[in-house]
Scaffold this active site. Structure first.
Site, PDB file in Angstrom:
ATOM      1  N   LYS A   1     -82.371 -40.147 -57.208  1.00 50.23           N
ATOM      2  CA  LYS A   1     -82.905 -39.878 -55.869  1.00 50.23           C
ATOM      3  C   LYS A   1     -81.761 -39.562 -54.909  1.00 50.23           C
ATOM      4  O   LYS A   1     -80.969 -40.432 -54.564  1.00 50.23           O
ATOM      5  CB  LYS A   1     -83.678 -41.086 -55.331  1.00 50.23           C
ATOM      6  CG  LYS A   1     -84.462 -40.694 -54.078  1.00 50.23           C
ATOM      7  CD  LYS A   1     -84.972 -41.869 -53.279  1.00 50.23           C
ATOM      8  CE  LYS A   1     -84.026 -42.312 -52.212  1.00 50.23           C
ATOM      9  NZ  LYS A   1     -83.683 -41.300 -51.201  1.00 50.23           N
TER      10      LYS A   1
ATOM     11  N   GLU B   1     -72.502 -49.763 -54.370  1.00 54.01           N
ATOM     12  CA  GLU B   1     -71.278 -49.195 -53.778  1.00 54.01           C
ATOM     13  C   GLU B   1     -71.570 -49.007 -52.299  1.00 54.01           C
ATOM     14  O   GLU B   1     -72.356 -48.129 -51.925  1.00 54.01           O
ATOM     15  CB  GLU B   1     -70.936 -47.853 -54.432  1.00 54.01           C
ATOM     16  CG  GLU B   1     -70.635 -47.938 -55.917  1.00 54.01           C
ATOM     17  CD  GLU B   1     -69.389 -48.741 -56.226  1.00 54.01           C
ATOM     18  OE1 GLU B   1     -68.518 -48.872 -55.352  1.00 54.01           O
ATOM     19  OE2 GLU B   1     -69.306 -49.278 -57.341  1.00 54.01           O
TER      20      GLU B   1
ATOM     21  N   CYS C   1     -66.701 -43.374 -46.928  1.00 59.31           N
ATOM     22  CA  CYS C   1     -66.590 -44.836 -46.950  1.00 59.31           C
ATOM     23  C   CYS C   1     -65.157 -45.322 -47.072  1.00 59.31           C
ATOM     24  O   CYS C   1     -64.826 -46.405 -46.621  1.00 59.31           O
ATOM     25  CB  CYS C   1     -67.414 -45.366 -48.116  1.00 59.31           C
ATOM     26  SG  CYS C   1     -67.017 -44.550 -49.669  1.00 59.31           S
TER      27      CYS C   1
ATOM     28  N   GLU D   1     -68.520 -50.392 -39.491  1.00 58.25           N
ATOM     29  CA  GLU D   1     -68.303 -49.063 -40.072  1.00 58.25           C
ATOM     30  C   GLU D   1     -68.971 -48.038 -39.155  1.00 58.25           C
ATOM     31  O   GLU D   1     -70.195 -47.989 -39.048  1.00 58.25           O
ATOM     32  CB  GLU D   1     -68.927 -48.996 -41.472  1.00 58.25           C
ATOM     33  CG  GLU D   1     -68.678 -47.654 -42.139  1.00 58.25           C
ATOM     34  CD  GLU D   1     -69.369 -47.522 -43.483  1.00 58.25           C
ATOM     35  OE1 GLU D   1     -70.572 -47.825 -43.578  1.00 58.25           O
ATOM     36  OE2 GLU D   1     -68.699 -47.082 -44.440  1.00 58.25           O
TER      37      GLU D   1
HETATM   38  P1  NAD Z   1     -78.290 -45.495 -46.613  1.00 59.48           P
HETATM   39  O1  NAD Z   1     -78.080 -46.881 -47.066  1.00 59.48           O
HETATM   40  O2  NAD Z   1     -79.045 -45.268 -45.367  1.00 59.48           O
HETATM   41  O3  NAD Z   1     -79.046 -44.645 -47.739  1.00 59.48           O
HETATM   42  C1  NAD Z   1     -78.520 -44.477 -49.039  1.00 59.48           C
HETATM   43  C2  NAD Z   1     -79.631 -44.087 -49.995  1.00 59.48           C
HETATM   44  O4  NAD Z   1     -80.545 -45.167 -50.088  1.00 59.48           O
HETATM   45  C3  NAD Z   1     -80.464 -42.884 -49.551  1.00 59.48           C
HETATM   46  O5  NAD Z   1     -80.829 -42.134 -50.670  1.00 59.48           O
HETATM   47  C4  NAD Z   1     -81.689 -43.539 -48.919  1.00 59.48           C
HETATM   48  O6  NAD Z   1     -82.840 -42.725 -48.927  1.00 59.48           O
HETATM   49  C5  NAD Z   1     -81.869 -44.738 -49.827  1.00 59.48           C
HETATM   50  N1  NAD Z   1     -82.577 -45.876 -49.230  1.00 59.48           N
HETATM   51  C6  NAD Z   1     -82.659 -46.215 -47.930  1.00 59.48           C
HETATM   52  N2  NAD Z   1     -83.423 -47.333 -47.786  1.00 59.48           N
HETATM   53  C7  NAD Z   1     -83.807 -47.705 -49.035  1.00 59.48           C
HETATM   54  C8  NAD Z   1     -84.595 -48.770 -49.553  1.00 59.48           C
HETATM   55  N3  NAD Z   1     -85.137 -49.683 -48.748  1.00 59.48           N
HETATM   56  N4  NAD Z   1     -84.780 -48.837 -50.884  1.00 59.48           N
HETATM   57  C9  NAD Z   1     -84.223 -47.941 -51.711  1.00 59.48           C
HETATM   58  N5  NAD Z   1     -83.488 -46.888 -51.279  1.00 59.48           N
HETATM   59  C10 NAD Z   1     -83.262 -46.776 -49.952  1.00 59.48           C
HETATM   60  O7  NAD Z   1     -76.825 -44.843 -46.546  1.00 59.48           O
HETATM   61  P2  NAD Z   1     -76.446 -43.363 -46.066  1.00 59.48           P
HETATM   62  O8  NAD Z   1     -76.532 -43.317 -44.588  1.00 59.48           O
HETATM   63  O9  NAD Z   1     -77.152 -42.364 -46.877  1.00 59.48           O
HETATM   64  O10 NAD Z   1     -74.904 -43.281 -46.521  1.00 59.48           O
HETATM   65  C11 NAD Z   1     -73.858 -43.756 -45.773  1.00 59.48           C
HETATM   66  C12 NAD Z   1     -73.385 -45.096 -46.302  1.00 59.48           C
HETATM   67  O11 NAD Z   1     -73.027 -44.985 -47.667  1.00 59.48           O
HETATM   68  C13 NAD Z   1     -72.144 -45.610 -45.599  1.00 59.48           C
HETATM   69  O12 NAD Z   1     -72.302 -46.970 -45.320  1.00 59.48           O
HETATM   70  C14 NAD Z   1     -71.042 -45.394 -46.621  1.00 59.48           C
HETATM   71  O13 NAD Z   1     -69.944 -46.255 -46.485  1.00 59.48           O
HETATM   72  C15 NAD Z   1     -71.761 -45.630 -47.891  1.00 59.48           C
HETATM   73  N6  NAD Z   1     -71.059 -45.002 -49.010  1.00 59.48           N
HETATM   74  C16 NAD Z   1     -70.410 -45.805 -49.897  1.00 59.48           C
HETATM   75  C17 NAD Z   1     -69.699 -45.240 -50.943  1.00 59.48           C
HETATM   76  C18 NAD Z   1     -68.984 -46.090 -51.959  1.00 59.48           C
HETATM   77  O14 NAD Z   1     -68.662 -45.567 -53.022  1.00 59.48           O
HETATM   78  N7  NAD Z   1     -68.730 -47.350 -51.677  1.00 59.48           N
HETATM   79  C19 NAD Z   1     -69.671 -43.845 -51.088  1.00 59.48           C
HETATM   80  C20 NAD Z   1     -70.345 -43.063 -50.159  1.00 59.48           C
HETATM   81  C21 NAD Z   1     -71.049 -43.652 -49.126  1.00 59.48           C
END
Ligand code: NAD
Length: 496
Positions: free
Chosen positions: A190, A266, A300, A400
């Site tokens: 997804k 992650e 991130c 963040e």
């Molecule tokens: P997000 O948590 O809003 O969403 C991430 C994914 O989860 C999306 O596909 C979203 O649709 C899905 N999602 C949201 N709510 C959910 C739920 N209740 N159940 C299941 N899936 C759900 O994050 P974002 O805004 O897309 O991405 C930014 C974040 O990702 C930042 O915090 C960044 O640091 C982190 N990030 C971490 C890494 C790493 O490797 N540590 C890499 C890239 C991004």
């Protein structure tokens, strides 16, 4: 409102953009049951690029069932060599269509084309690296007692739910998909609702590669109900989630309550980038603006907390400001240094933090306002923003922000900077700049972060494990570690 310059895009890209989008289940492109769609929008100009299917619980059920059947009847019977060949073939097709994947990533996410090229290259490398692992899933033997054979065997987990954020859509999808497939799992992937296009295009290449039906399924939609139905589905055996710490903790809570699936998370970061006064300042100067503002700060791992030792503080800050001012900003298709932020809502969140930083007494030495350039008015553009502040308890230092905003601070001693670097709930990455091997290695011992770069920043390779400590997550991606994340090890005692 057609603003994207379609004339410079590959014909294949335009054809794909104009085609009707479907969910990818059982190697077929199917409409969502409720026939509901949401727009994919170009963050550089607000243009609607395509309509994306919104998968609800019923669609998720279909995708998980397809993966489960494929796991039990197809993929488990596929030889490691054939798995390896299929994964390699997929990487070859990605190479063939590299420009299309780059263009989709650029118009959907906003990132400059050359940065999208890095992402696609990295995705291809991941598939090639894990194609090799499919034939190397070994267990161990243990010389315990006479007349017994004690050994372990490594098995796939079953159905893996792979949930991806919007900042590196294709690259992070691959970090998950490549090891999951090599280990023999079947997947429901997804992408983020903000960036579905490159993943849907990947689906066309998966179909062309010849994977058996149901081995990879792609569903599109947001967190609720699409993501939440996936992570709570009783037939899913593995959750691999990359995203915010807030959602990661929610998913971990749901998992503890309902399922106890194997899970890797992650999550976010707020990484310290520490510069000692004996550092090679030319190398620091060439890196610091990129480690602060790459991908418009939407990464991130970026070093958003910069600690500079007092004797060189003014010089390094001046250098950072000068280099950051030179970064060009614009539509990713024009290949600037930085593209827009992902959407208006995110831009507003970042601007709120900047406002807070100013109210909290931060000295704003660069940026801080939405760019006021006529040609960029419809996009979510914000230039590099630099604060100076010494109070580590402030929200701009602790939270963040995930935008082009860094906080610079001075320090006196090694002990002090270690305490300050570790005074964060996050523990994703860190960097130290020094010519002293002893300082560097003492930093490695003392820092609470999953990665340490010494005299460098943001280096990755599929062979090297990556993952955070504390609120930055659980588990690792890449390398042999990812093999452990997507398999279970069974111990066998055979008495003869
Ligand atoms: P997000 O948590 O809003 O969403 C991430 C994914 O989860 C999306 O596909 C979203 O649709 C899905 N999602 C949201 N709510 C959910 C739920 N209740 N159940 C299941 N899936 C759900 O994050 P974002 O805004 O897309 O991405 C930014 C974040 O990702 C930042 O915090 C960044 O640091 C982190 N990030 C971490 C890494 C790493 O490797 N540590 C890499 C890239 C991004």
């Amino acid at each position: 409102m057609a603003q994207t310059n379609y004339s410079i895009l590959q014909k294949k890209t335009v054809k794909f953009l104009r085609s009707k989008k479907h969910l990818f289940i059982n190697n077929q492109w199917v409409s969502p049951i409720n026939n509901t769609y949401f727009p994919a929008t170009n963050p550089a100009d607000g243009e609607v690029l395509s309509e994306i299917p919104l998968a609800d619980k019923y669609d998720v059920d279909k995708a998980v069932e397809a993966a489960q059947v494929a796991f039990e009847t197809q993929w488990i019977k596929t030889s490691p060599e054939k798995k390896s060949r299929l994964i390699w073939r997929l990487s070859d097709l990605m190479e063939r269509d590299k420009q299309v994947l780059m263009e989709l990533e650029t118009i959907d996410n906003g990132k400059p084309l050359d940065k999208a090229e890095y992402d696609v290259d990295s995705a291809i490398k991941h598939f090639k690296y894990y194609a090799g692992w499919a034939t190397k899933l070994e267990g161990s033997t243990f010389p315990i007692t006479q007349h017994s054979l004690v050994y372990t065997k490594r098995e796939p987990l079953g159905v893996a739910a792979l949930i991806v954020p919007w900042n590196f859509p294709l690259m992070i999808a691959t970090w998950k998909l490549a090891p999951a497939l090599a280990c023999g799992n079947c997947c429901v992937l997804k992408p983020s609702e903000k960036t579905s296009l490159s993943t849907l295009y990947l689906g066309t290449l998966i179909q062309e590669s010849g994977f058996p039906e149901g081995v990879v399924n792609i569903i599109t939609g947001g967190g609720i109900p699409t993501g939440s139905s996936l992570v709570t589905h009783p037939s899913v055996n593995k959750i691999s989630f990359t995203g915010s710490t807030k959602v990661g903790k929610q998913i971990n809570g749901l998992n503890a309550h309902y399922n106890l699936k194997n899970i890797s998370l992650e999550l976010g970061g707020k990484s310290p980038n520490v510069i000692f006064s004996d550092a090679d300042l030319e190398a620091v100067g060439n890196s610091l603006h990129w480690s602060s503002f790459y991908n418009s700060g939407q990464e991130c791992t970026l070093g958003s907390r910069i600690y500079i030792q007092k004797p060189i503080f003014d010089q390094v800050v001046e250098q950072l400001k000068n280099q950051s001012q030179k970064l060009t900003i614009g539509n990713g298709l024009d290949n600037p240094d930085l593209g827009p932020l992902i959407d208006r809502q995110h831009l507003d969140k970042v601007l709120k933090y900047i406002d807070m930083g100013v109210k909290d007494g931060g000295e704003l030495i660069l940026g801080g306002e939405k760019l006021n350039i006529e040609s960029l008015n419809k996009g979510n553009f914000l230039g590099p923003t630099i604060f100076i502040h010494d109070d580590d308890s402030l929200p701009i230092v602790q939270d963040e922000i995930f935008g082009p905003v860094v906080v610079v601070s001075s320090f006196d001693s090694f002990e002090q900077v270690i305490d300050r670097s570790n005074s964060s709930n996050f523990g994703l990455t860190s960097a130290v700049w020094t010519k002293s091997h002893s300082t560097a290695l003492k930093f490695v011992d003392a820092i609470n972060a999953g990665t340490v770069w010494i005299n460098g920043y943001d280096q990755f390779n599929p062979a090297v494990p990556f993952g955070g400590f504390k609120d930055s997550g659980i588990g690792k991606e890449m390398g042999k570690n990812a093999i452990e994340e997507y398999t279970r090890e069974k111990a066998v005692w055979f008495n003869y």
